[in-house]
Write a protein that holds these residues in place. Structure first.
Motif, PDB file in Angstrom:
ATOM      1  N   GLU A   1      15.358  91.103  30.816  1.00 36.12           N
ATOM      2  CA  GLU A   1      16.611  91.351  30.098  1.00 36.12           C
ATOM      3  C   GLU A   1      17.822  91.178  31.022  1.00 36.12           C
ATOM      4  O   GLU A   1      18.838  90.613  30.630  1.00 36.12           O
ATOM      5  CB  GLU A   1      16.612  92.748  29.485  1.00 36.12           C
ATOM      6  CG  GLU A   1      17.793  92.977  28.562  1.00 36.12           C
ATOM      7  CD  GLU A   1      17.711  94.301  27.831  1.00 36.12           C
ATOM      8  OE1 GLU A   1      18.766  94.941  27.677  1.00 36.12           O
ATOM      9  OE2 GLU A   1      16.607  94.695  27.413  1.00 36.12           O
ATOM     10  N   ALA A   2      17.710  91.635  32.255  1.00 36.02           N
ATOM     11  CA  ALA A   2      18.805  91.474  33.218  1.00 36.02           C
ATOM     12  C   ALA A   2      19.045  89.993  33.509  1.00 36.02           C
ATOM     13  O   ALA A   2      20.196  89.552  33.584  1.00 36.02           O
ATOM     14  CB  ALA A   2      18.497  92.228  34.505  1.00 36.02           C
ATOM     15  N   LEU A   3      17.982  89.241  33.664  1.00 35.67           N
ATOM     16  CA  LEU A   3      18.116  87.798  33.895  1.00 35.67           C
ATOM     17  C   LEU A   3      18.826  87.134  32.725  1.00 35.67           C
ATOM     18  O   LEU A   3      19.778  86.366  32.908  1.00 35.67           O
ATOM     19  CB  LEU A   3      16.742  87.153  34.115  1.00 35.67           C
ATOM     20  CG  LEU A   3      16.718  85.627  34.156  1.00 35.67           C
ATOM     21  CD1 LEU A   3      17.565  85.078  35.297  1.00 35.67           C
ATOM     22  CD2 LEU A   3      15.277  85.130  34.249  1.00 35.67           C
ATOM     23  N   LEU A   4      18.400  87.420  31.508  1.00 38.10           N
ATOM     24  CA  LEU A   4      19.000  86.799  30.323  1.00 38.10           C
ATOM     25  C   LEU A   4      20.474  87.169  30.184  1.00 38.10           C
ATOM     26  O   LEU A   4      21.305  86.322  29.840  1.00 38.10           O
ATOM     27  CB  LEU A   4      18.229  87.200  29.064  1.00 38.10           C
ATOM     28  CG  LEU A   4      16.812  86.640  28.960  1.00 38.10           C
ATOM     29  CD1 LEU A   4      16.124  87.175  27.714  1.00 38.10           C
ATOM     30  CD2 LEU A   4      16.800  85.134  28.977  1.00 38.10           C
ATOM     31  N   THR A   5      20.810  88.408  30.464  1.00 41.78           N
ATOM     32  CA  THR A   5      22.205  88.850  30.377  1.00 41.78           C
ATOM     33  C   THR A   5      23.077  88.108  31.386  1.00 41.78           C
ATOM     34  O   THR A   5      24.166  87.637  31.052  1.00 41.78           O
ATOM     35  CB  THR A   5      22.288  90.377  30.618  1.00 41.78           C
ATOM     36  OG1 THR A   5      21.511  91.031  29.619  1.00 41.78           O
ATOM     37  CG2 THR A   5      23.709  90.871  30.544  1.00 41.78           C
ATOM     38  N   GLU A   6      22.589  87.970  32.605  1.00 40.45           N
ATOM     39  CA  GLU A   6      23.360  87.257  33.631  1.00 40.45           C
ATOM     40  C   GLU A   6      23.447  85.765  33.340  1.00 40.45           C
ATOM     41  O   GLU A   6      24.488  85.139  33.571  1.00 40.45           O
ATOM     42  CB  GLU A   6      22.776  87.515  35.013  1.00 40.45           C
ATOM     43  CG  GLU A   6      23.052  88.924  35.501  1.00 40.45           C
ATOM     44  CD  GLU A   6      22.712  89.110  36.961  1.00 40.45           C
ATOM     45  OE1 GLU A   6      23.177  88.313  37.794  1.00 40.45           O
ATOM     46  OE2 GLU A   6      21.971  90.066  37.261  1.00 40.45           O
ATOM     47  N   LEU A   7      22.354  85.178  32.832  1.00 37.30           N
ATOM     48  CA  LEU A   7      22.393  83.757  32.459  1.00 37.30           C
ATOM     49  C   LEU A   7      23.421  83.531  31.357  1.00 37.30           C
ATOM     50  O   LEU A   7      24.162  82.549  31.379  1.00 37.30           O
ATOM     51  CB  LEU A   7      21.010  83.283  32.000  1.00 37.30           C
ATOM     52  CG  LEU A   7      19.967  83.066  33.086  1.00 37.30           C
ATOM     53  CD1 LEU A   7      18.601  82.831  32.454  1.00 37.30           C
ATOM     54  CD2 LEU A   7      20.346  81.907  33.993  1.00 37.30           C
ATOM     55  N   SER A   8      23.484  84.429  30.381  1.00 42.99           N
ATOM     56  CA  SER A   8      24.417  84.292  29.269  1.00 42.99           C
ATOM     57  C   SER A   8      25.864  84.289  29.741  1.00 42.99           C
ATOM     58  O   SER A   8      26.647  83.397  29.397  1.00 42.99           O
ATOM     59  CB  SER A   8      24.190  85.427  28.264  1.00 42.99           C
ATOM     60  OG  SER A   8      25.075  85.311  27.174  1.00 42.99           O
ATOM     61  N   SER A   9      26.227  85.267  30.546  1.00 40.21           N
ATOM     62  CA  SER A   9      27.616  85.340  31.005  1.00 40.21           C
ATOM     63  C   SER A   9      27.958  84.193  31.946  1.00 40.21           C
ATOM     64  O   SER A   9      29.052  83.625  31.872  1.00 40.21           O
ATOM     65  CB  SER A   9      27.911  86.693  31.648  1.00 40.21           C
ATOM     66  OG  SER A   9      27.108  86.905  32.779  1.00 40.21           O
ATOM     67  N   SER A  10      27.028  83.812  32.807  1.00 36.35           N
ATOM     68  CA  SER A  10      27.273  82.696  33.735  1.00 36.35           C
ATOM     69  C   SER A  10      27.453  81.389  32.991  1.00 36.35           C
ATOM     70  O   SER A  10      28.365  80.606  33.291  1.00 36.35           O
ATOM     71  CB  SER A  10      26.122  82.558  34.732  1.00 36.35           C
ATOM     72  OG  SER A  10      26.082  83.652  35.596  1.00 36.35           O
ATOM     73  N   LEU A  11      26.585  81.131  32.012  1.00 32.50           N
ATOM     74  CA  LEU A  11      26.675  79.875  31.263  1.00 32.50           C
ATOM     75  C   LEU A  11      27.981  79.807  30.482  1.00 32.50           C
ATOM     76  O   LEU A  11      28.651  78.770  30.470  1.00 32.50           O
ATOM     77  CB  LEU A  11      25.474  79.731  30.328  1.00 32.50           C
ATOM     78  CG  LEU A  11      25.280  78.358  29.710  1.00 32.50           C
ATOM     79  CD1 LEU A  11      25.036  77.296  30.770  1.00 32.50           C
ATOM     80  CD2 LEU A  11      24.135  78.379  28.715  1.00 32.50           C
ATOM     81  N   ALA A  12      28.365  80.901  29.849  1.00 33.02           N
ATOM     82  CA  ALA A  12      29.631  80.928  29.104  1.00 33.02           C
ATOM     83  C   ALA A  12      30.802  80.615  30.024  1.00 33.02           C
ATOM     84  O   ALA A  12      31.668  79.793  29.704  1.00 33.02           O
ATOM     85  CB  ALA A  12      29.824  82.289  28.443  1.00 33.02           C
ATOM     86  N   MET A  13      30.837  81.242  31.189  1.00 34.96           N
ATOM     87  CA  MET A  13      31.933  81.031  32.127  1.00 34.96           C
ATOM     88  C   MET A  13      31.944  79.587  32.640  1.00 34.96           C
ATOM     89  O   MET A  13      32.984  78.927  32.633  1.00 34.96           O
ATOM     90  CB  MET A  13      31.817  81.988  33.307  1.00 34.96           C
ATOM     91  CG  MET A  13      32.938  81.845  34.317  1.00 34.96           C
ATOM     92  SD  MET A  13      32.571  82.628  35.904  1.00 34.96           S
ATOM     93  CE  MET A  13      31.230  81.610  36.497  1.00 34.96           C
TER      94      MET A  13
END
Length: 114
Positions: A16-28
C-alpha cells in the motif's frame, strides 16, 4: 488517466505504501491530477530475468499524453527508486514499458477522455 501497473516475483509487505508513493510521483512527474491516477500491484508471480529467478519486476505506465521529452526517463528513475526502496529489487532487474494512449481509447465514468 495515468495507470501504473507493477508485476513482481517478490512479496510485498509494504504494498500500500508503494502504491501511494507511485501514485503521487506519477501525478507530479506527468503533470496530471492524482485523482485520475490508478495504481496496481501483483506480487509473487513466477518470473525470471536473464534466466535468473531472483526477484524481478515489470512495470507498465500508460497515459494520455505527457510521455514526451525527458519524462519517461524521469518516471523510470523515480519508479525504479521506489521499487528498490519498497521491494528491494535493484533497478537492473526492472523493466518499464510506456504507452501513450489516445483519449478516445481510454474509458472512464461511462465515457472516454477523447
Amino acid at each position: 488517466m495515468p495507470l501504473i501497473s507493477v508485476r513482481t516475483s517478490a512479496a510485498a509487505a509494504a504494498g500500500e505504501a508503494l502504491l501511494t508513493e507511485l501514485s503521487s510521483s506519477l501525478a507530479m512527474l506527468l503533470g496530471k491530477p492524482e485523482r485520475y491516477v490508478m495504481t496496481l500491484l501483483e506480487t509473487e508471480l513466477p518470473m525470471t530475468f536473464a534466466g535468473d529467478p531472483a526477484p524481478a519486476c515489470y512495470v507498465e505506465v500508460k497515459s494520455i499524453g505527457a510521455l514526451d521529452g525527458d519524462r519517461t526517463r524521469q518516471v523510470s528513475q523515480a519508479v525504479c527508486a521506489l521499487i528498490e526502496q519498497h521491494l528491494g529489487i535493484p533497478a537492473e532487474r526492472t523493466y518499464i514499458g510506456f504507452e501513450d494512449v489516445p483519449g478516445r481509447l481510454w474509458g472512464w465514468n461511462g465515457g472516454t477522455f477523447g
